[in-house]
Design an enzyme around this catalytic site. Structure first.
Site, PDB file in Angstrom:
ATOM      1  N   LYS A 127     -50.179   3.613 100.356  1.00  0.00           N
ATOM      2  CA  LYS A 127     -50.011   3.334 101.778  1.00  0.00           C
ATOM      3  C   LYS A 127     -50.496   1.925 102.116  1.00  0.00           C
ATOM      4  O   LYS A 127     -49.910   1.242 102.953  1.00  0.00           O
ATOM      5  CB  LYS A 127     -50.774   4.366 102.613  1.00  0.00           C
ATOM      6  CG  LYS A 127     -50.647   4.139 104.116  1.00  0.00           C
ATOM      7  CD  LYS A 127     -51.401   5.179 104.920  1.00  0.00           C
ATOM      8  CE  LYS A 127     -51.267   4.884 106.412  1.00  0.00           C
ATOM      9  NZ  LYS A 127     -51.980   5.880 107.244  1.00  0.00           N
ATOM     10  N   HIS A 166     -10.574  18.082  80.441  1.00  0.00           N
ATOM     11  CA  HIS A 166     -10.815  18.142  81.890  1.00  0.00           C
ATOM     12  C   HIS A 166     -11.539  19.436  82.271  1.00  0.00           C
ATOM     13  O   HIS A 166     -11.136  20.145  83.201  1.00  0.00           O
ATOM     14  CB  HIS A 166      -9.515  17.996  82.670  1.00  0.00           C
ATOM     15  CG  HIS A 166      -8.868  16.646  82.497  1.00  0.00           C
ATOM     16  ND1 HIS A 166      -9.492  15.466  82.862  1.00  0.00           N
ATOM     17  CD2 HIS A 166      -7.672  16.294  81.968  1.00  0.00           C
ATOM     18  CE1 HIS A 166      -8.706  14.443  82.580  1.00  0.00           C
ATOM     19  NE2 HIS A 166      -7.597  14.917  82.026  1.00  0.00           N
ATOM     20  N   GLU A 189     -12.792  12.408  72.068  1.00  0.00           N
ATOM     21  CA  GLU A 189     -13.824  11.622  72.747  1.00  0.00           C
ATOM     22  C   GLU A 189     -15.214  11.986  72.233  1.00  0.00           C
ATOM     23  O   GLU A 189     -16.073  11.113  72.065  1.00  0.00           O
ATOM     24  CB  GLU A 189     -13.763  11.880  74.261  1.00  0.00           C
ATOM     25  CG  GLU A 189     -12.540  11.317  74.957  1.00  0.00           C
ATOM     26  CD  GLU A 189     -12.663   9.828  75.242  1.00  0.00           C
ATOM     27  OE1 GLU A 189     -13.761   9.277  75.053  1.00  0.00           O
ATOM     28  OE2 GLU A 189     -11.651   9.231  75.634  1.00  0.00           O
ATOM     29  N   ASN A 208      -7.131  29.812  89.589  1.00  0.00           N
ATOM     30  CA  ASN A 208      -6.851  31.123  89.010  1.00  0.00           C
ATOM     31  C   ASN A 208      -6.655  30.989  87.512  1.00  0.00           C
ATOM     32  O   ASN A 208      -5.930  30.102  87.067  1.00  0.00           O
ATOM     33  CB  ASN A 208      -5.612  31.738  89.655  1.00  0.00           C
ATOM     34  CG  ASN A 208      -5.866  32.201  91.070  1.00  0.00           C
ATOM     35  OD1 ASN A 208      -6.818  32.901  91.352  1.00  0.00           O
ATOM     36  ND2 ASN A 208      -4.973  31.808  91.999  1.00  0.00           N
TER      37      ASN A 208
END
Length: 443
Positions: free
Chosen positions: A54, A195, A257, A345
């Site tokens: 402070k 993804h 990757e 879905n």
């Protein structure tokens, strides 16, 4: 100040504090008694740190030994850099906040133990700045969760990177999805993700065979994806990862990757490093069960239990006239385990512990089914199918199309007002229908 002058007491220019090692003590593998935990809560240290921070305009405060060199350089320079002082003050307050969050988390577990306390603080520390976020125009960074519940709890955040380019924002998401999925299986398994969706999954005693079958499920999607294994990558497997050609033309080497596994042999790691300079090779520990799952929405966070259920935790109730054969039941369980990792879905088609096709992320279940069946091709005959949620319609809809394709068993949660139609439809075509009473929505 008058009192200080009166008693000839000087002011403090520098405060350096090392707090009691509360975090290390309560997170130790041997555990700690409640009284010992309380004893290791520092009181005076945080008070001194906060007071000094402070008053950072006049008092330097240091809580991290890594700041000692910069502090010494600052003191030698004999200059008043308020920005440096502010940075130390920020670090001091952040340090105390993280310390208090650990105490709060520990006390809550000792007192109540409920996963959802009235208030929650999650201490994060910067692990790396990322090149960008999901897209190049978005800035990004990666933080590690320092909550007590995450100590030795595994996961991609604590994975060791042995080789390759730095991880990107999307790399972390995809690697996490692949690792979470592959760790669900007991037998040697390969999972390939693109993804965040598993596009290939296979379990075999021979891990090389499992790897090739996972690629075969969708070689186009697998190219440029993330490959995960739940067993050690040895020399033979590493060679196959390096040399295996795409099933689409038999010539193109598969490109990935990331490869992630629980461990690697010395030779296996050496061979994988030779596949590509950019291939990221991760060594990860399995995620612990029972974790709290947090997800951000605008202005708040959603918290829930992780979806940890496995086939052994539930009942596959036969509601059709036809009872599935043992191999069909095993495939239904395998498909059910896969489908919980596919975006809703979601539909997954499986035969002989190998994913043949999946449909994901469609606004209606019928389209997801058609995508999964198209990918499965002629192999769908005699396969098992799993849906992440119930079928709202049966006749001239998803259930009937699935039956007409030649699947032998369907696993779904049940719970639709038209469940009777689904049962009647499966009975007409001689297909086994299994209700799990467990939904697997994934948004």
């Amino acid at each position: 100040m008058e009192a200080l002058d009166k008693h000839e007491i000087g002011t403090f220019d520098l405060v350096v504090v090392n707090l009691y090692p509360f975090y290390d003590k309560v997170s130790s593998t041997g555990g700690i008694a409640f009284e010992d935990g309380i004893e290791n809560i520092d009181i005076g240290g945080p008070a001194m740190i906060r007071a000094a921070a402070k008053n950072h305009k006049d008092v330097l405060v240091v809580v991290d030994s890594e700041d000692y060199p910069a502090l010494l350089e600052y003191l030698r320079g004999k200059q008043d850099d308020q920005l440096f002082r502010r940075k130390l003050a920020w670090k001091a307050f952040q340090h105390v906040a993280s310390y208090d969050s650990a105490v709060s988390e520990w006390l809550w577990k000792q007192t109540v133990g409920d996963k959802f306390p009235p208030s929650l603080t999650v201490p994060l520390s910067l692990k790396s700045s990322l090149r960008y976020g999901e897209n190049p125009h978005q800035k990004a960074a990666f933080y590690v969760d320092n909550s007590l519940s995450e100590v030795n709890a595994g996961g991609i955040a604590t994975a060791i990177q042995h080789h390759g380019k730095e991880m990107s924002y999307n790399n972390y998401l995809d690697a996490d999805a692949a690792w979470n999925c592959v760790c669900e299986f007991d037998k040697p398994t390969c999972v390939i993700v693109k993804h965040t969706n598993p596009c290939g999954v296979a379990s075999r005693d021979d891990i090389i065979e499992a790897y090739r079958l996972a690629v075969k499920a969708d070689p186009v999607s697998a190219f440029g994806g993330i490959v995960a294994f739940n067993i050690e990558v040895d020399e033979a497997l590493a060679k196959d990862i390096r040399e295996f050609r795409s099933p689409t033309d038999g010539e193109t080497r598969m490109f990935y990757e990331i490869v992630v596994a629980p461990k690697y042999t010395k030779k296996g790691l050496e061979i994988l490093r030779g596949k590509s300079k950019t291939l990221r090779i991760l060594e990860a520990s399995k995620n612990s069960k029972g974790k709290l799952s947090l997800r951000q929405v605008g202005g708040g966070w959603l918290a829930q239990d992780a979806d940890d259920l496995i086939p052994q935790d539930i009942q596959f109730n036969v509601v059709s006239e036809r009872t599935p054969q043992d191999n069909e039941l095993r495939d239904a369980e395998f498909a059910w385990l896969c489908v919980k990792h596919v975006k809703s879905n979601a539909i997954v088609v499986v035969k002989n512990n190998c994913m043949l096709g999946m449909g994901s992320g469609q606004p209606n279940r019928l389209e997801s089914l058609r995508i999964a069946l198209r990918k499965a091709g002629d192999e769908v005959k005699g396969a098992a199918l799993a849906s992440d949620a119930f079928f709202p319609f049966a006749w001239k809809d998803a259930v009937e199309e699935a039956c007409e394709s030649g699947v032998s068993a369907i696993a779904e949660p049940g719970g639709s007002i038209r469940d009777a139609d689904a049962i009647d439809c499966c009975n007409k075509y001689g297909v086994s229908l299994l209700f799990t009473n467990v939904r697997h929505f994934r948004h």
